[in-house]
Write an enzyme that holds these catalytic residues in place. Structure first.
Site, PDB file in Angstrom:
ATOM      1  N   LEU A 147     -11.899 -57.899  45.774  1.00 49.69           N
ATOM      2  CA  LEU A 147     -12.094 -56.455  45.275  1.00 49.69           C
ATOM      3  C   LEU A 147     -11.735 -56.903  43.940  1.00 49.69           C
ATOM      4  CD1 LEU A 147     -11.722 -53.287  45.042  1.00 49.69           C
ATOM      5  CD2 LEU A 147      -9.392 -53.710  45.817  1.00 49.69           C
ATOM      6  N   SER A 148     -12.331 -56.138  42.569  1.00 48.70           N
ATOM      7  CA  SER A 148     -11.813 -56.072  41.545  1.00 48.70           C
ATOM      8  C   SER A 148     -11.678 -57.582  40.854  1.00 48.70           C
ATOM      9  CB  SER A 148     -10.710 -55.395  41.203  1.00 48.70           C
ATOM     10  OG  SER A 148     -10.224 -54.877  40.043  1.00 48.70           O
ATOM     11  N   ALA A 149     -10.192 -57.704  40.517  1.00 50.70           N
ATOM     12  CA  ALA A 149     -10.075 -59.286  39.922  1.00 50.70           C
ATOM     13  C   ALA A 149     -10.293 -60.316  41.072  1.00 50.70           C
ATOM     14  CB  ALA A 149      -8.555 -59.349  39.567  1.00 50.70           C
TER      15      ALA A 149
END
Length: 380
Positions: A147-149
């Site tokens: 997720l995300s980073a």
């Protein structure tokens, strides 16, 4: 690049809790500690989970949390270990440490952490090799998601070690190789600047000596994401489309649980890229916490969307089945077997290494931004 004031405003928001990622502490930590997995140049922690069936798992899913999160919290929210109990695969959770990044973000924008056989990328690779050796994992059934980073770091792993992974899933993430500093990372999160779309695939081919076959790619993004622009979803598609030799237009467009799914198929009719546009969703992992597909627990950046990304991703990889034992996604079997895990084999544990310091930007705006980052506690 955005203006200095714009960058500093985003830094303030990040420091005050709007970091990419984030979830409450779990009620239960189901993960075990992975120790002595190699030289660990990225100074990461390793956690893992084996299904409670007691049978040797055949497949391994590597899960990368977002900023401000930890492995146990992301597992609790996403439901991966519960699904692993049902389906019999193993999980590996690399975990970031505050000494590397004060907000627990994987350093997907640092060159020293995003090249093959260096930094955090090599640490994760060493963890995988240790899991394969210790638990008889099938080298042709290794997958990565984040997720995300963590999604951006999943892009790093897929680009730098495409020979290791049969497939990957990038949730609210970014394409590989588009940022080389924190200021650039903020711009890319907003889909500002970066290399032209036509050159994104070349970043992957330059990242390793691998010539194919390439991992299958599943992309998930909310169209109301104000942290990582939804425009990055199309850029990830473009980065991998040429490698898979598929057309610009998808072969299939459909609605799944009320959300648009597009799929690109290879010459054999097998889906090699899929993209989910989650309507109305902000920044986080899409969940379904009620009904027959319930999986995970809603919380900060773990968002109820009426669709379980965890289940659908495992379907796409050919891991999950319905209760009747039939595959839900018939056209999405795993990619051709990657090459054997002959590189980065575990070596003796040498304790916590000293990480290389990031290079300082030249004088001027870049230096001012880096000074602000350090003052905000977002950069060493």
């Amino acid at each position: 690049m955005r203006s200095l004031n714009d960058t500093l405003r985003r830094l303030s928001r990040l420091r005050n809790g709007a970091a990419i990622g984030g979830t409450a502490a779990p009620t239960e930590d189901r993960l075990s500690e992975l120790v002595a997995f190699g030289s660990n140049p990225g100074a990461l922690r390793g956690r893992f989970y084996l299904p409670r069936s007691g049978q040797a798992p055949a497949a391994l899913v590597v899960v990368l949390h977002g900023c401000t999160q930890d492995a146990a919290g992301y597992d609790h929210g996403s439901g991966w270990s519960r699904l692993a109990d049902d389906q019999g695969f193993a999980l590996l959770y690399p975990e970031q440490q505050r000494g590397n990044n004060p907000n627990l973000c994987f350093n997907w924008f640092n060159a020293s952490d995003t090249r093959r056989d260096t930094g955090e990328a090599l640490s994760i690779r060493q963890m995988i090799a240790t899991m394969v050796a210790a638990h008889a994992i099938d080298p042709a059934r290794i997958f990565v998601t984040g997720l995300s980073a963590g999604g951006a770091m999943a892009s790093v792993m897929l680009a730098t070690y495409p020979d290791v992974f049969a497939g990957g899933a990038i949730i609210a993430g970014l394409p590989y190789g588009t940022a080389a500093s924190m200021p650039e990372a903020f711009d890319r999160m907003r889909a500002h600047g970066g290399p032209p779309a036509a050159g994104l695939g070349a970043l992957v081919t330059a990242a390793s000596p691998h010539q194919g076959p390439w991992p299958t790619i599943s992309i998930w993004h909310g169209d109301r994401d104000a942290t990582v622009s939804y425009a990055n979803s199309a850029l990830i598609v473009e980065q991998w489309r040429g490698l898979h030799d598929v057309a610009a237009e998808p072969d299939l467009v459909e609605q799944i649980d009320g959300h648009r799914r597009r799929a690109w198929q290879d010459a054999h009719g097998r889906a090699v890229i899929e993209e989910y546009r989650i309507g109305g969703l902000g920044h986080g992992t899409p969940l379904s916490t009620a009904g027959p597909d319930a999986c995970g627990a809603a919380g900060a950046y773990m968002l109820e969307a009426g669709i379980s990304s965890t289940r659908r991703i495992s379907d796409f990889w050919g891991l999950a089945t319905t209760t009747s034992g039939r595959r839900r996604n018939h056209d999405a079997s795993p990619s051709s077997a990657p090459q054997s895990l002959s590189e980065a084999v575990p070596v003796e544990h040498r304790g916590t290494p000293t990480r290389p310091q990031p290079q300082r930007a030249s004088d001027g705006v870049g230096r001012i931004i880096e000074d602000a980052l350090r003052t905000a506690g977002l950069m060493r």
